[in-house]
Scaffold this motif. Sequence first.
Motif, mmCIF file in Angstrom:
data_model
loop_
_atom_site.group_PDB
_atom_site.id
_atom_site.type_symbol
_atom_site.label_atom_id
_atom_site.label_comp_id
_atom_site.label_asym_id
_atom_site.label_seq_id
_atom_site.Cartn_x
_atom_site.Cartn_y
_atom_site.Cartn_z
ATOM 1 N N VAL A 60 0.969 -1.279 -0.203
ATOM 2 C CA VAL A 60 -0.357 -0.085 0.224
ATOM 3 C C VAL A 60 0.541 1.318 0.228
ATOM 4 O O VAL A 60 0.460 2.082 -0.405
ATOM 5 C CB VAL A 60 -1.050 0.054 1.059
ATOM 6 C CG1 VAL A 60 -1.681 1.469 1.529
ATOM 7 C CG2 VAL A 60 -2.172 -0.941 1.054
ATOM 8 N N LYS A 61 2.342 1.522 0.816
ATOM 9 C CA LYS A 61 3.006 2.409 0.454
ATOM 10 C C LYS A 61 3.270 2.437 -0.798
ATOM 11 O O LYS A 61 3.771 2.006 -1.520
ATOM 12 C CB LYS A 61 3.919 2.386 1.383
ATOM 13 C CG LYS A 61 4.142 2.367 2.986
ATOM 14 C CD LYS A 61 5.657 1.911 3.486
ATOM 15 C CE LYS A 61 6.023 2.542 5.535
ATOM 16 N NZ LYS A 61 6.748 1.824 5.717
ATOM 17 N N ASN A 62 3.482 4.303 -0.771
ATOM 18 C CA ASN A 62 3.658 5.045 -1.580
ATOM 19 C C ASN A 62 2.531 4.676 -3.283
ATOM 20 O O ASN A 62 3.270 5.381 -4.279
ATOM 21 C CB ASN A 62 4.909 4.581 -2.698
ATOM 22 C CG ASN A 62 6.457 4.902 -1.527
ATOM 23 O OD1 ASN A 62 6.264 5.791 -1.431
ATOM 24 N ND2 ASN A 62 7.248 3.759 -1.182
ATOM 25 N N THR A 63 1.580 4.040 -2.438
ATOM 26 C CA THR A 63 0.594 3.878 -3.709
ATOM 27 C C THR A 63 -0.287 5.729 -3.321
ATOM 28 O O THR A 63 -0.444 5.564 -2.671
ATOM 29 C CB THR A 63 0.106 3.368 -3.264
ATOM 30 O OG1 THR A 63 0.483 1.838 -3.512
ATOM 31 C CG2 THR A 63 -1.671 2.633 -4.382
ATOM 32 N N ALA A 64 -0.594 5.683 -5.106
ATOM 33 C CA ALA A 64 -1.835 7.291 -4.530
ATOM 34 C C ALA A 64 -3.015 7.016 -4.219
ATOM 35 O O ALA A 64 -3.748 5.499 -3.803
ATOM 36 C CB ALA A 64 -1.808 7.555 -5.846
ATOM 37 N N LYS A 65 -3.250 8.011 -2.837
ATOM 38 C CA LYS A 65 -4.269 7.796 -2.476
ATOM 39 C C LYS A 65 -5.612 7.267 -3.020
ATOM 40 O O LYS A 65 -6.556 6.479 -3.019
ATOM 41 C CB LYS A 65 -4.672 8.677 -1.513
ATOM 42 C CG LYS A 65 -3.457 9.212 -0.244
ATOM 43 C CD LYS A 65 -3.775 10.365 0.150
ATOM 44 C CE LYS A 65 -4.994 10.798 1.752
ATOM 45 N NZ LYS A 65 -5.107 11.948 1.981
ATOM 46 N N GLU A 66 -5.897 7.517 -4.282
ATOM 47 C CA GLU A 66 -6.842 8.051 -4.711
ATOM 48 C C GLU A 66 -7.420 6.078 -5.666
ATOM 49 O O GLU A 66 -8.087 5.946 -5.775
ATOM 50 C CB GLU A 66 -7.238 8.723 -6.331
ATOM 51 C CG GLU A 66 -6.375 8.314 -7.440
ATOM 52 C CD GLU A 66 -6.430 9.480 -8.074
ATOM 53 O OE1 GLU A 66 -5.588 9.649 -8.775
ATOM 54 O OE2 GLU A 66 -6.796 10.634 -8.356
ATOM 55 N N GLN A 67 -5.980 5.916 -5.345
ATOM 56 C CA GLN A 67 -6.320 4.021 -5.715
ATOM 57 C C GLN A 67 -6.561 3.353 -5.333
ATOM 58 O O GLN A 67 -6.236 1.844 -5.378
ATOM 59 C CB GLN A 67 -4.669 3.749 -7.110
ATOM 60 C CG GLN A 67 -4.361 5.053 -7.837
ATOM 61 C CD GLN A 67 -2.981 5.058 -8.488
ATOM 62 O OE1 GLN A 67 -1.929 4.217 -8.100
ATOM 63 N NE2 GLN A 67 -2.413 5.366 -9.961
ATOM 64 N N VAL A 68 -6.696 4.022 -3.376
ATOM 65 C CA VAL A 68 -6.702 2.232 -2.777
ATOM 66 C C VAL A 68 -8.304 2.794 -2.278
ATOM 67 O O VAL A 68 -9.245 3.223 -2.366
ATOM 68 C CB VAL A 68 -5.897 3.198 -1.368
ATOM 69 C CG1 VAL A 68 -6.322 2.564 -0.170
ATOM 70 C CG2 VAL A 68 -4.889 2.935 -2.162
ATOM 71 N N VAL A 69 -8.929 1.284 -2.158
ATOM 72 C CA VAL A 69 -9.989 0.478 -2.457
ATOM 73 C C VAL A 69 -9.976 0.015 -1.109
ATOM 74 O O VAL A 69 -9.724 -0.495 -0.763
ATOM 75 C CB VAL A 69 -10.643 -0.295 -2.923
ATOM 76 C CG1 VAL A 69 -11.251 -0.499 -2.509
ATOM 77 C CG2 VAL A 69 -10.345 0.133 -4.352
ATOM 78 N N LEU A 70 -10.441 1.386 -0.050
ATOM 79 C CA LEU A 70 -10.664 1.170 1.260
ATOM 80 C C LEU A 70 -11.571 -0.499 1.896
ATOM 81 O O LEU A 70 -11.202 -1.403 3.099
ATOM 82 C CB LEU A 70 -11.489 1.944 2.255
ATOM 83 C CG LEU A 70 -10.178 3.503 2.097
ATOM 84 C CD1 LEU A 70 -10.634 4.595 3.057
ATOM 85 C CD2 LEU A 70 -8.906 2.991 2.753
#
Length: 243
Positions: A68-78
């Motif tokens: 998850v680190k260094n992934t763009a926030k908008e690409q993260v599916v909570l």
Amino acid sequence: MNWHMQINWNFLKFTGLLLTVIALYGFADYRSRSKNIETISIKFLGDNDLYLTEDAVNKLLIQNYGGVKNTAKEQVVLNTIETIIASNEMVKSAQVYLSIEGELISKIVQRKPIGRVEGISKFYLDDTGRRMPLSRYHSARVPIITGKVTGKSLEDAYVILDYVNKDDFLRKNVIGIHIEDEGKYQLKFRIENFVVNLGGVENLDEKFKNFMAFYIKAAKDRTLENYAVVSLEFDNQVVCTKI
């Protein structure tokens, strides 16, 4: 005429200000969403006993999400991350959210063991009555369940342990349940060589009230160590077997 122009001028100023605020907000929101996740914070809620570690959670995410680190926030599916963490057999529930600073925060509630089955297979019984695997990180100090373990006898063991855990004295003193047969349960107490034949799980209130009356009197008379077996199987009476 001037009055109308004044109103229009004020309206235009207000509209311009509003558009500027919306643009700034949109830009800030875009920057926030496109910002990379810098850190991951894992918080365990409730008990201090850790049946799962931060490292284990991180490995779980890397294996199932690719890190998850260094992934763009908008690409993260909570929701997906929550589901991955909750899939671990030690986890009761998980809540995941992002901070403005770019920190991924995960709050985890672990399952809670209330008994440990020692038989051909070894596992915990949790506080919802479900099987829970043993942990390599922590060993729970809970009553040991031995004997004829079946689906029904485990359900009964859960009923007994749930009752025991709601009573301070019983919780501190009951160290084991031996299943002699379905409907025939024996409690092992902290006092050496002292067992209580409980019978089945019916009328637990009445059985334990009778037992406590006996126990208080025997403790007062200092005769507890004279007894090996105390039976609560018979209606409304305590039958004792001396050593």
